[in-house]
Design an enzyme around this catalytic site. Structure first.
Site, short mmCIF file in Angstrom:
data_model
loop_
_atom_site.label_atom_id
_atom_site.label_comp_id
_atom_site.label_asym_id
_atom_site.label_seq_id
_atom_site.Cartn_x
_atom_site.Cartn_y
_atom_site.Cartn_z
N GLU A 257 0.78 -1.24 0.00
CA GLU A 257 0.00 0.00 0.00
C GLU A 257 0.81 1.29 0.00
O GLU A 257 0.32 2.32 0.47
CB GLU A 257 -0.89 -0.01 1.25
CG GLU A 257 -0.15 0.13 2.60
CD GLU A 257 0.14 -1.17 3.33
OE1 GLU A 257 0.20 -2.20 2.65
OE2 GLU A 257 0.31 -1.14 4.56
N GLU A 291 -5.57 -2.67 -0.54
CA GLU A 291 -4.45 -1.71 -0.60
C GLU A 291 -4.97 -0.29 -0.65
O GLU A 291 -4.43 0.61 -0.02
CB GLU A 291 -3.55 -2.00 -1.81
CG GLU A 291 -3.01 -3.42 -1.90
CD GLU A 291 -2.40 -3.97 -0.62
OE1 GLU A 291 -1.87 -3.17 0.18
OE2 GLU A 291 -2.46 -5.19 -0.40
N HIS A 294 -6.02 0.90 2.75
CA HIS A 294 -4.88 1.22 3.61
C HIS A 294 -4.56 2.72 3.57
O HIS A 294 -3.90 3.22 4.48
CB HIS A 294 -3.63 0.46 3.16
CG HIS A 294 -3.42 -0.86 3.85
ND1 HIS A 294 -3.56 -1.04 5.21
CD2 HIS A 294 -3.01 -2.07 3.36
CE1 HIS A 294 -3.26 -2.30 5.52
NE2 HIS A 294 -2.94 -2.94 4.42
N GLU A 313 -3.72 -3.98 9.67
CA GLU A 313 -4.06 -5.15 8.84
C GLU A 313 -5.41 -5.75 9.22
O GLU A 313 -6.22 -6.06 8.35
CB GLU A 313 -2.95 -6.20 8.88
CG GLU A 313 -1.63 -5.73 8.27
CD GLU A 313 -1.73 -5.24 6.83
OE1 GLU A 313 -2.77 -5.47 6.17
OE2 GLU A 313 -0.77 -4.60 6.36
#
Ligand code: TRP
Ligand code: ZN
Length: 849
Positions: A257, A291, A294, A313
């Site tokens: 990311e 991603e 993120h 996460e």
């Protein structure tokens, strides 16, 4: 070389860095074997932090020159970094280093893949690029100048300028070094645009190697859908002028990311109907979303230290699963997530590698990008949401973004926003972050005078380093069905906090059937002694799709265990009940495909082990084959009807509707091909115009031992497509009868297209071998030895990927004495390897302990 004497890092030892980084200016003069990196960094003493020596991380760097405030200095350099005397207050640090990206096969830091330069810095790879305080709580703005002959040069943030042989980028958002990225290569883009809800225009690009331009459209759609979804559902907008995605062939994981410049394993972004399966499409959509999400949960709010990894996460996995639910339907998504959790996280949590969602120590942080941190981390957030409710969850998240934007935060910060919005005390809930192991939940039922009572008991077995466990907060979603199958009590969340606790349901006119742990409301093992009739009743009537599926799953598992242990014949009562469900056209095809699924070989091994039996891999494999054959014969009338329903006539589309039909069709094919001599599989292979149908046909032909021609044709058709060749390598091993798997794997490592240093190809072969349970666990130990030979070879090149694959041995204590000693011998062989990496050393030591 990594150090021989491993050091352990502890959460309890956290101390902040003694300086602030005010800005970072990097110049890269790219050359394959001798890239120069020139860093100019302003540091300022952070006066509130304790006195400390000035230390910068740095590994595999050749220091050419260093200066402070323009004056050359000679720092003390070790294999970990450097120290030097620095002035008080603020100063300018300058360093020029030389690195060798072409020789970097570890794929960490700056490396080359297929002629392009790219980077991977999470978790601790930036220290292989320049000397720096490489820790996530040090955040700074970066300006990057790239000098190279490559036509495309990218870094984080917004483009600042470009000319013949150079490009400059500036990232206005302070970020930790692990989010740094650089890419340079001969790349083609697939461009698009997105306008954010406040009217900001964003240029979107997916960058690929020439020839892959035709595989970008789906990823781009997924990106735009993710951007919109995060605005609609979490109120999060994108914050730069550009968003770039680059596809890279050599990559240790799925994707990364990096701020404004996500880098993807090409397998997780490139898609076309001809080359990608439905599962690939769904995974690509989810990873692009992951991603992208993120950007807020990870980048704008990052982690104070790597122990807090689940902060970004767990939350981001939770968010991407919500996204997939919204895009494709919540029911099958939940079923698949639980299959994955039980298949990957449960074995981890119940074996030698067990660790809390927030670990308290590590030697190599790369070893903690685990199913526990990611998937159990996401489950913990799901429980939190269930406990506080949707509205409070939304409020808490708003507060989180508001309060911590720009911070390097902790799990304590995260829980505090929930406490502050709800007034709840979450100190007991916090055990989910510190206690490892899977709680076991047992339940008993009582019925008297119109009152139905459920009594639960929870208990978590010991795990490495944690002998005793305290009770955890368990949200247990329960619904009650009356004897006609109507729901008399809709889903209610019971909140269990004690080791033993009862809950009453009053005013019922007849004894109900309970549906417990609906939607899998907590990541526990539910021990429920219930009759086959009761489970069949739930299969027929439960309104909760997950529990309906799970009741069937348990019947399937019990049937298989009886076949394995006692040589029983398949349970026809179960199969007839299931047939009724499969004939129900009001049920979605994808759900019916899930209902046709059977527990996998590893799940059965685990189930047998839990009940005190030593699993015999061959017996497990044989039982599954026998049951499939039996079902194929018993359902000979049903199968053509389902095949008809599963037929897709429209042009291929990776959306949920067609995917569901193909899933059903492929479940049918795997039965049909057992009674028609492979004719349907061959016909499907010959007619397939998409990879989903082509590959499932091929798998069935391989299993039936009739794939020689098709495999050759497949090779001829796809030999120049690396991602499809990964499927060709993998499927021959995963679909092979166990007796052939090892020889096939061995032969494929000798194939000219096998590449040790390409993680996708390595995993295609060895991931498939590990996945062929009875093949890998062949009694003579040749599977273990073959894997070990190659892990030893790979360790010198790529410790990260090697270490991840060591987890194939984590379940070794389940098996018989002979297999255990064969595995132990291989683990010990790895342990004594010369120059064994810190990554693999830690894994092997933990597995053996
Ligand atoms: N942060 C990445 C993600 O979850 C994963 C990641 C961590 C990673 N370390 C990596 C990816 C190393 C590639 C290589 O999306
Ligand atoms: Zn992630």
């Amino acid at each position: 070389m990594k150090d021989a004497a491993p050091t352990t890092v502890y959460l309890a030892d956290y101390t902040p860095f003694g300086w602030q980084v005010e800005d970072v200016h990097l110049t890269f003069r790219l050359a394959p074997n001798a890239t120069r990196v020139i860093a100019r960094i302003h540091f300022a003493r952070a006066t509130e932090t304790p006195e400390q020596t000035f230390f910068l991380h740095g590994e595999d760097l050749k220091l050419i020159r260093a200066a402070i405030n323009g004056e050359e200095i000679t720092p003390e350099v070790t294999d970990k970094g450097l120290t030097c005397d620095v002035p008080g207050g603020s100063f300018l640090w300058e360093a020029e280093v030389e690195i060798d990206p072409a020789a970097n096969t570890a794929l960490e830091g700056l490396y080359m893949s297929g002629g392009m330069y790219c980077t991977q810095c999470e978790a601790e790879g930036f220290r292989k690029i320049t000397f720096y305080p490489d820790r996530p709580d040090v955040m700074a703005t970066f300006t990057v100048r790239i000098e190279s002959e490559m036509p495309v040069m990218l870094s984080n943030g917004n483009p600042k300028g470009a000319g013949e042989g150079w490009a400059e980028w500036h990232d206005p958002w302070p970020k930790p070094a692990y989010l740094f990225a650089l890419v340079a290569g001969d790349l083609r883009n697939h461009p698009d645009k997105f306008t954010t809800k406040s009217g900001q225009k964003v240029d979107l690009n997916i960058w690929v190697r020439p020839g892959d331009e035709g595989k970008c459209a789906f990823g781009m759609q997924a990106l735009k859908a993710s951007m919109k979804w995060d605005e609609d559902v979490y109120g999060r907008e994108y914050d730069l002028d550009v968003f770039n995605i680059v596809a890279v062939d050599d990559f240790n994981m799925g994707a990364m990311e990096n701020k404004g410049l996500n880098i993807f394993n090409s397998s997780c972004v490139l898609a076309s109907p001809e080359t990608s399966t439905d599962a690939n499409f769904e995974r690509i959509e989810a990873i692009i979303a992951h991603e992208y999400f993120h950007n807020w949960t990870g980048n704008r709010i990052t982690c104070r230290d790597w122990f807090q990894l689940c902060l970004k996460e767990g939350l981001t996995v939770y968010r991407d699963s919500q996204f997939t639910s919204d895009m494709r339907g919540p029911e099958v998504k939940r079923i698949n997530d639980v299959i994955d959790l039980r298949g990957r996280q449960f074995p981890e949590d119940q074996g030698p590698l067990s660790h809390p969602v927030r670990p308290e120590s590590f030697q190599e942080i790369n070893n903690f990008y685990t199913a526990t941190v990611y998937e159990k981390g996401a489950e913990v957030i799901g429980m939190l949401k269930r406990l506080v409710g949707d509205e409070a969850y939304a409020k808490a998240l708003d507060l989180y973004f508001d309060r911590h934007d720009g911070d390097a935060a902790t799990i304590e910060d995260w829980l505090k926003v929930f406490e502050d919005t709800t007034g709840r005390d979450l100190s007991q809930f916090k055990r989910w972050y510190s206690q490892s192991g899977t709680p076991r939940l047992s339940v008993s039922e009582d019925w008297a005078d119109g009152t139905f009572t459920l009594t639960f008991e929870q208990h978590t077995p010991p795990t490495p380093g944690q002998e005793t466990k305290k009770p955890q907060v368990l949200p247990i979603a329960v619904g009650l069905l009356n004897p006609n199958g109507d729901e008399v009590v809709p889903t209610t969340v019971l909140e269990m906090t004690e080791a033993r606790q009862s809950f009453d349901f009053t005013g019922l006119s007849a004894r109900p059937t309970a549906s417990i742990l609906r939607e899998f409301s907590a990541p526990v093992v539910l021990d429920r002694k219930s009759s086959a009739e009761e489970r069949a009743f739930l299969v027929a009537h439960d309104t909760d799709a997950f529990n309906r599926w799970d009741a069937n799953n348990i019947l399937a598992r019990d049937c298989l265990m009886a076949m394995i242990r006692d040589g029983a014949t398949p349970d026809t009562v179960w199969l007839d009940g299931l047939e009724t469900v499969l004939r129900d056209e009001t049920l979605a095809p994808d759900f019916r495909a899930s209902m046709m699924g059977l527990p996998g070989q590893t799940e059965l091994a685990q189930a047998l082990h839990e009940r005190g039996h030593t699993p015999d891999p061959d017996a497990i494999y044989d039982a599954l084959q026998t049951l499939q054959q039996f079902r194929a014969e018993r359902w000979a009338d049903l199968l053509p009807k389902l095949a008809e329903e599963a037929r897709v006539t429209a042009t291929y589309d990776p959306g949920a509707e067609q995917v569901g039909k193909r899933a059903l069709g492929n479940s049918v094919l795997s039965l049909l091909s057992r009674i028609d001599g492979g004719a349907a599989a061959q016909a499907q292979y010959d007619q397939a115009d998409n990879m989903t149908l082509q590959l499932s046909a091929l798998a069935n032909l391989i299993r039936a031992g009739k794939a020689e021609t098709a495999l050759q044709a497949f090779y001829n058709q796809w030999q120049d497509d690396r991602l499809v060749m990964d499927k060709w390598f993998g499927l021959q091993i995963s679909a092979a009868p166990p007796a052939e798997a090892i020889d096939r794997a061995k032969a494929l490592t000798e194939h000219e297209k096998f590449e040790l240093t390409n993680p996708n190809r390595f995993r295609a072969v060895f991931g498939a071998l590990i996945g062929n349970h009875a093949g890998f666990h062949r009694a003579d130990g040749t599977g273990y030895a073959l894997l070990t030979d190659w892990l030893i070879r790979l360790d010198d090149k790529n410790p990260q990927t090697t270490a991840r694959m060591c987890s194939a041995f984590q379940t070794w204590k389940r098996y018989d004495q002979s297999r255990q000693s064969l595995i132990r011998a291989q683990l010990e062989r790895i342990k004594v390897k010369e120059n064994l990496s810190r990554d693999v050393n830690e894994m092997v030591t933990r597995i053996l302990s």
